[in-house]
Design a protein around this motif. Structure first.
Motif, PDB file in Angstrom:
ATOM      1  N   THR A  53       6.608  -8.623  -2.769  1.00 29.18           N
ATOM      2  CA  THR A  53       6.592  -7.210  -3.125  1.00 29.18           C
ATOM      3  C   THR A  53       7.818  -6.867  -3.966  1.00 29.18           C
ATOM      4  N   LEU A  54       8.965  -7.418  -3.600  1.00 28.31           N
ATOM      5  CA  LEU A  54      10.184  -7.174  -4.382  1.00 28.31           C
ATOM      6  C   LEU A  54      10.076  -7.708  -5.805  1.00 28.31           C
ATOM      7  N   LEU A  55       9.283  -8.757  -6.005  1.00 30.05           N
ATOM      8  CA  LEU A  55       9.071  -9.281  -7.361  1.00 30.05           C
ATOM      9  C   LEU A  55       8.420  -8.253  -8.279  1.00 30.05           C
ATOM     10  N   GLY A  56       7.775  -7.248  -7.678  1.00 34.12           N
ATOM     11  CA  GLY A  56       7.155  -6.189  -8.467  1.00 34.12           C
ATOM     12  C   GLY A  56       8.146  -5.399  -9.285  1.00 34.12           C
ATOM     13  N   GLY A  82       2.854  -1.868 -11.189  1.00 38.54           N
ATOM     14  CA  GLY A  82       2.927  -1.374  -9.809  1.00 38.54           C
ATOM     15  C   GLY A  82       2.676   0.109  -9.717  1.00 38.54           C
ATOM     16  N   LEU A  83       1.739   0.598 -10.526  1.00 32.37           N
ATOM     17  CA  LEU A  83       1.452   2.029 -10.637  1.00 32.37           C
ATOM     18  C   LEU A  83       2.749   2.798 -10.886  1.00 32.37           C
ATOM     19  N   CYS A  84       3.442   2.367 -11.936  1.00 30.01           N
ATOM     20  CA  CYS A  84       4.740   2.929 -12.339  1.00 30.01           C
ATOM     21  C   CYS A  84       5.753   2.850 -11.202  1.00 30.01           C
ATOM     22  N   PHE A  85       5.751   1.731 -10.523  1.00 27.95           N
ATOM     23  CA  PHE A  85       6.658   1.404  -9.414  1.00 27.95           C
ATOM     24  C   PHE A  85       6.383   2.184  -8.135  1.00 27.95           C
ATOM     25  N   ILE A  86       5.571   3.224  -8.178  1.00 29.90           N
ATOM     26  CA  ILE A  86       5.300   4.014  -6.970  1.00 29.90           C
ATOM     27  C   ILE A  86       4.525   3.184  -5.958  1.00 29.90           C
ATOM     28  N   VAL A  90       5.696   1.935  -2.192  1.00 26.48           N
ATOM     29  CA  VAL A  90       4.877   2.168  -0.993  1.00 26.48           C
ATOM     30  C   VAL A  90       4.595   0.842  -0.289  1.00 26.48           C
ATOM     31  N   ASP A  91       4.265  -0.184  -1.050  1.00 26.87           N
ATOM     32  CA  ASP A  91       4.022  -1.503  -0.458  1.00 26.87           C
ATOM     33  C   ASP A  91       5.293  -2.078   0.154  1.00 26.87           C
ATOM     34  N   LEU A  92       6.430  -1.779  -0.432  1.00 26.38           N
ATOM     35  CA  LEU A  92       7.706  -2.240   0.105  1.00 26.38           C
ATOM     36  C   LEU A  92       7.964  -1.607   1.478  1.00 26.38           C
ATOM     37  N   ILE A  93       7.600  -0.366   1.621  1.00 24.28           N
ATOM     38  CA  ILE A  93       7.757   0.324   2.907  1.00 24.28           C
ATOM     39  C   ILE A  93       6.746  -0.198   3.927  1.00 24.28           C
ATOM     40  N   ASN A  94       5.536  -0.493   3.473  1.00 26.97           N
ATOM     41  CA  ASN A  94       4.436  -0.870   4.367  1.00 26.97           C
ATOM     42  C   ASN A  94       4.112  -2.358   4.358  1.00 26.97           C
TER      43      ASN A  94
END
Length: 116
Positions: A53-56, A82-86, A90-94
């Motif tokens: 996810t961080l690679l995003g 990444g949908l403009c990083f948003i 969100v994936d980073l949190i979840n």
């Protein structure tokens, strides 16, 4: 003991361990061993999912979605950064819930595979 077949799983969450115990409670020892071998090959590690996810943020957005068999979202994340990083944030949190959801599906699939 049921836990004996899952002690080697890296970074196993408590929720995942409870779910695995529930799935394997009616299995014999040989079925449990077969299940753990099959499941270990399909399972995703939450820390690896965090790294992907961080690679995003560095140009490889969506890898975590490809790894969880969400191909359409992976392609969308890749082409929209990444949908403009948003979405990546969100994936980073979840990331743990993404990993747990995928692992639950793979556990059910593995249980169907080893059941007679």
């Amino acid at each position: 003991m049921i836990n004996d077949n899952f002690f080697y799983l890296s970074n196993v969450t408590d929720q995942e361990l409870v779910f695995l115990k529930d799935i394997t409670k009616n299995m014999g020892e040989e079925q449990r061993k077969s299940f753990s071998v099959v499941y270990n090959g399909k399972r995703r590690d939450p820390q690896h999912m965090l790294l992907f996810t961080l690679l995003g943020f560095f140009g490889a957005a969506g890898i975590q979605r490809f790894l969880t068999n969400q191909i359409a979202l992976g392609i969308l994340y890749f082409f929209t950064v990444g949908l403009c990083f948003i979405g990546t944030i969100v994936d980073l949190i979840n990331y743990k819930s993404l990993t747990n959801e995928y692992n639950y599906q793979m556990a059910l699939e593995s249980a169907r595979f080893v059941s007679p």
